[in-house]
Design a protein around this motif. Structure first.
Motif, mmCIF file in Angstrom:
data_model
loop_
_atom_site.group_PDB
_atom_site.id
_atom_site.type_symbol
_atom_site.label_atom_id
_atom_site.label_comp_id
_atom_site.label_asym_id
_atom_site.label_seq_id
_atom_site.Cartn_x
_atom_site.Cartn_y
_atom_site.Cartn_z
ATOM 1 N N MET A 274 -4.167 -38.288 -28.260
ATOM 2 C CA MET A 274 -3.882 -36.962 -28.743
ATOM 3 C C MET A 274 -2.862 -36.329 -27.797
ATOM 4 S SD MET A 274 -6.498 -33.708 -29.216
ATOM 5 C CE MET A 274 -7.887 -34.781 -29.071
ATOM 6 N N SER A 275 -1.849 -35.755 -28.380
ATOM 7 C CA SER A 275 -0.847 -35.099 -27.543
ATOM 8 C C SER A 275 -0.540 -33.720 -28.109
ATOM 9 C CB SER A 275 0.426 -35.948 -27.461
ATOM 10 O OG SER A 275 0.978 -36.107 -28.744
ATOM 11 N N LEU A 276 -0.038 -32.904 -27.236
ATOM 12 C CA LEU A 276 0.296 -31.531 -27.603
ATOM 13 C C LEU A 276 1.754 -31.461 -28.043
ATOM 14 C CD1 LEU A 276 -1.403 -29.812 -24.553
ATOM 15 C CD2 LEU A 276 -2.232 -29.776 -26.910
ATOM 16 N N THR A 277 1.992 -30.723 -29.104
ATOM 17 C CA THR A 277 3.362 -30.511 -29.569
ATOM 18 C C THR A 277 3.994 -29.373 -28.766
ATOM 19 O OG1 THR A 277 2.729 -28.852 -31.204
ATOM 20 C CG2 THR A 277 2.662 -31.174 -31.921
ATOM 21 N N LYS A 278 5.296 -29.207 -28.933
ATOM 22 C CA LYS A 278 5.972 -28.072 -28.287
ATOM 23 C C LYS A 278 5.363 -26.759 -28.755
ATOM 24 C CE LYS A 278 10.509 -30.104 -27.481
ATOM 25 N NZ LYS A 278 11.954 -30.010 -27.765
ATOM 26 N N SER A 279 5.042 -26.688 -30.021
ATOM 27 C CA SER A 279 4.427 -25.477 -30.573
ATOM 28 C C SER A 279 3.056 -25.231 -29.948
ATOM 29 C CB SER A 279 4.297 -25.614 -32.095
ATOM 30 O OG SER A 279 3.628 -24.500 -32.631
ATOM 31 N N ASP A 280 2.258 -26.296 -29.798
ATOM 32 C CA ASP A 280 0.946 -26.175 -29.148
ATOM 33 C C ASP A 280 1.113 -25.622 -27.733
ATOM 34 O OD1 ASP A 280 -0.441 -27.350 -31.320
ATOM 35 O OD2 ASP A 280 -0.338 -29.358 -30.426
ATOM 36 N N LYS A 281 2.038 -26.200 -27.002
ATOM 37 C CA LYS A 281 2.259 -25.779 -25.613
ATOM 38 C C LYS A 281 2.692 -24.317 -25.531
ATOM 39 C CE LYS A 281 3.457 -30.427 -24.090
ATOM 40 N NZ LYS A 281 4.519 -31.311 -23.559
ATOM 41 N N ALA A 282 3.517 -23.905 -26.456
ATOM 42 C CA ALA A 282 3.975 -22.500 -26.474
ATOM 43 C C ALA A 282 2.803 -21.558 -26.779
ATOM 44 C CB ALA A 282 5.091 -22.325 -27.498
ATOM 45 N N LEU A 283 1.971 -21.933 -27.730
ATOM 46 C CA LEU A 283 0.811 -21.110 -28.070
ATOM 47 C C LEU A 283 -0.167 -21.021 -26.903
ATOM 48 C CD1 LEU A 283 0.270 -22.396 -31.710
ATOM 49 C CD2 LEU A 283 0.780 -20.024 -31.069
ATOM 50 N N ILE A 284 -0.360 -22.123 -26.214
ATOM 51 C CA ILE A 284 -1.256 -22.156 -25.055
ATOM 52 C C ILE A 284 -0.697 -21.267 -23.943
ATOM 53 C CG2 ILE A 284 -2.132 -23.660 -23.208
ATOM 54 C CD1 ILE A 284 -2.253 -25.869 -25.503
ATOM 55 N N ALA A 285 0.588 -21.406 -23.664
ATOM 56 C CA ALA A 285 1.209 -20.602 -22.601
ATOM 57 C C ALA A 285 1.157 -19.113 -22.922
ATOM 58 C CB ALA A 285 2.655 -21.049 -22.391
ATOM 59 N N THR A 286 1.409 -18.759 -24.168
ATOM 60 C CA THR A 286 1.398 -17.347 -24.562
ATOM 61 C C THR A 286 0.015 -16.736 -24.376
ATOM 62 O OG1 THR A 286 3.193 -17.679 -26.132
ATOM 63 C CG2 THR A 286 1.785 -15.755 -26.492
ATOM 64 N N LEU A 287 -0.997 -17.415 -24.866
ATOM 65 C CA LEU A 287 -2.349 -16.872 -24.726
ATOM 66 C C LEU A 287 -2.816 -16.943 -23.280
ATOM 67 C CD1 LEU A 287 -4.599 -15.483 -26.206
ATOM 68 C CD2 LEU A 287 -5.467 -17.713 -26.922
ATOM 69 N N TRP A 288 -2.398 -17.977 -22.561
ATOM 70 C CA TRP A 288 -2.783 -18.081 -21.150
ATOM 71 C C TRP A 288 -2.287 -16.873 -20.354
ATOM 72 C CZ3 TRP A 288 -6.305 -19.726 -18.199
ATOM 73 C CH2 TRP A 288 -6.153 -19.597 -16.817
ATOM 74 N N SER A 289 -1.101 -16.398 -20.656
ATOM 75 C CA SER A 289 -0.569 -15.249 -19.912
ATOM 76 C C SER A 289 -1.487 -14.034 -20.054
ATOM 77 C CB SER A 289 0.849 -14.914 -20.374
ATOM 78 O OG SER A 289 0.844 -14.428 -21.699
ATOM 79 N N LYS A 290 -2.191 -13.934 -21.155
ATOM 80 C CA LYS A 290 -3.148 -12.844 -21.351
ATOM 81 C C LYS A 290 -4.498 -13.167 -20.712
ATOM 82 C CE LYS A 290 -0.855 -11.179 -25.431
ATOM 83 N NZ LYS A 290 -0.971 -10.627 -26.751
ATOM 84 N N ILE A 291 -4.927 -14.401 -20.841
ATOM 85 C CA ILE A 291 -6.205 -14.834 -20.250
ATOM 86 C C ILE A 291 -6.159 -14.648 -18.738
ATOM 87 C CG2 ILE A 291 -7.686 -16.835 -19.796
ATOM 88 C CD1 ILE A 291 -6.737 -17.904 -22.594
ATOM 89 N N ALA A 292 -5.055 -15.009 -18.126
ATOM 90 C CA ALA A 292 -4.922 -14.957 -16.666
ATOM 91 C C ALA A 292 -5.141 -13.551 -16.116
ATOM 92 C CB ALA A 292 -3.554 -15.493 -16.240
#
Length: 142
Positions: free
Chosen positions: A1-19
């Motif tokens: 299983m690998s992450l797409t560019k879109s997956d990575k962008a969604l993770i980074a965007t939400l992470w900035s709020k989680i952090a």
């Protein structure tokens, strides 16, 4: 299983709020884990597991920090979490299923904190990401 560019962008965007709320989210995810899966408490006999305890907050912070390390090293999660995997496998001897249970508790927690951002696409990306994190953490068990 690998992450797409879109997956990575969604993770980074939400992470900035989680952090920005890392400690409270980590604490809440652990509280949810222990309430939903009480068998996971067996690994914390020396902890005060009452809601909001200092030990719970401290460990919640560590959990979210590890997830942050995985986000920051999203292209090499295995290297980022290698020592943590060894610790949990060889020293703490945590049942690997607990990583999946914690992942689920974390997903529910971030969905509750960020409902507008936790779209179906974000949910899918975070679910895939946390599955990879869980797999990496259980690597030393194999």
């Amino acid at each position: 299983m690998s992450l797409t560019k879109s997956d990575k962008a969604l993770i980074a965007t939400l992470w900035s709020k989680i952090a920005t709320q890392a400690d409270s989210i980590g604490t809440e995810a652990l509280e949810r884990l222990f309430a939903s899966y009480p068998q996971t408490k067996t690994y914390f006999p020396h902890f005060d597991l009452h809601s909001g305890s200092a030990q719970l907050r401290g460990h919640g912070s560590k959990v979210v920090s590890a997830i942050g390390d995985a986000v920051k090293n999203i292209d090499n999660i295995e290297k980022a979490l290698s020592k943590l995997s060894e610790l949990h496998a060889y020293i703490l001897r945590v049942d690997p299923v607990n990583f999946k249970l914690l992942s689920h508790s974390f997903l529910v927690t971030i969905a509750a904190h960020f409902p507008a951002d936790f779209t179906a696409e974000a949910h899918a990306a975070w679910d895939k990401f946390l599955s990879i994190v869980s797999s990496v953490l259980t690597e030393k068990y194999r």
